[in-house]
Design an enzyme around this catalytic site. Structure first.
Site, PDB file in Angstrom:
ATOM      1  N   ASN A 184       9.905 -39.106 -18.810  1.00 27.59           N
ATOM      2  CA  ASN A 184       9.808 -37.697 -19.183  1.00 27.59           C
ATOM      3  C   ASN A 184       9.130 -36.923 -18.058  1.00 27.59           C
ATOM      4  O   ASN A 184       8.317 -37.479 -17.317  1.00 27.59           O
ATOM      5  CB  ASN A 184       8.978 -37.544 -20.462  1.00 27.59           C
ATOM      6  CG  ASN A 184       8.875 -36.094 -20.918  1.00 27.59           C
ATOM      7  OD1 ASN A 184       9.868 -35.361 -20.907  1.00 27.59           O
ATOM      8  ND2 ASN A 184       7.688 -35.650 -21.309  1.00 27.59           N
ATOM      9  N   HIS A 225       6.775 -33.431 -17.504  1.00 28.58           N
ATOM     10  CA  HIS A 225       5.961 -32.487 -18.265  1.00 28.58           C
ATOM     11  C   HIS A 225       5.300 -31.503 -17.289  1.00 28.58           C
ATOM     12  O   HIS A 225       4.779 -31.922 -16.254  1.00 28.58           O
ATOM     13  CB  HIS A 225       4.903 -33.243 -19.067  1.00 28.58           C
ATOM     14  CG  HIS A 225       4.091 -32.334 -19.913  1.00 28.58           C
ATOM     15  ND1 HIS A 225       4.556 -31.823 -21.111  1.00 28.58           N
ATOM     16  CD2 HIS A 225       2.863 -31.794 -19.721  1.00 28.58           C
ATOM     17  CE1 HIS A 225       3.638 -31.020 -21.614  1.00 28.58           C
ATOM     18  NE2 HIS A 225       2.605 -30.982 -20.798  1.00 28.58           N
TER      19      HIS A 225
END
Ligand code: GAR
Length: 228
Positions: free
Chosen positions: A107, A109
């Site tokens: 991911n 972020h």
């Protein structure tokens, strides 16, 4: 070659950057499937234009998060997906989904984690008044934004920045560090020892000397390799 699924909910600028690096031969992977919980998302249109298979359904048409995630898993298995790239996917993943691809979900972020996790990391950092903002690529675990960190990039926050100007700077870094992290992952160079991710050496690629984000110096670690 690594077959990746990319999960998106929005604009798709990270997805676009990843595609460009794949096309240029800098990431040894192919996008086997683009999945979205927002069928009208611009990211979905980018995939269709690029001829990438798309699975796009609204989560609102499913009885539960688990049911939606199971449907995504079915589609991914059918496409022979090895790893999952979250690129602005703005929904929590169910424990069952994370179990199915443990250690193989990445991911990005828009903050220097563990500060400012959640859905508006960049804006929260700006409102808090930090002097360094940035972005983090990490492995995904059950706890939100809490998995082992792969790479981070820090940029100055100027007094006159508002959320859009700061986010523009953070985005310009995201588009470099995320493709780099995926390239390392595809080369099997990331080894997680507990919380600490070690980067194995590759073929002697010189590091990018200086990283400038939107006119300001940025600090990226581990250093970006040539081409990123
Ligand atoms: C990116 O800034 C990414 O870091 C963020 O969503 C944006 C997606 O932009 N993700 C999160 O906040 C996850 N919690 P994009 O659709 O243009 O790639």
């Amino acid at each position: 070659m690594l077959r990746i699924a990319v999960l998106v909910s929005g604009k798709g600028s990270n997805f676009k950057a990843i595609l460009e690096h794949i096309t240029a031969g800098r990431i040894n992977a192919e996008v086997a499937l683009l999945l979205s919980n927002v069928p009208a998302a611009p990211a979905v249109a980018i995939a269709r234009e690029a001829g990438i298979p798309v699975w796009a359904k609204s989560h609102k048409d499913f009885p539960s998060r688990a049911a939606f995630d199971e449907a995504m898993l079915d589609a991914m298995r059918e496409s022979g997906v090895d790893a999952v790239i979250l690129a602005g996917y703005m929904r929590l993943l169910s424990p069952g989904f994370i179990r199915a691809y443990r250690g193989k979900i990445l991911n990005i972020h828009p903050s220097l984690l563990p500060a400012f996790s959640g859905v508006s990391g960049g804006a929260d950092a700006r409102d808090y008044g930090v002097k360094l903002a940035g972005c983090t690529v990490h492995f995904v675990v059950e706890d939100l934004d809490a998995g082992p960190v792969i790479i981070q990039a820090a940029v100055p926050v100027r007094d006159q920045d508002d959320t859009p100007t700061l986010m523009r700077r953070i985005h310009s870094l995201e588009h470099r560090v995320y493709p780099q992290a995926i390239a390392w992952f595809a080369e099997n160079r990331l080894v997680a020892e507990g919380r600490v991710v070690r980067l194995l050496p590759g073929v002697d690629e010189p590091a990018v000397a200086a990283v400038i984000a939107d006119g300001l110096p940025a600090l990226v670690h581990p250093p970006l390799e040539r081409g990123f």
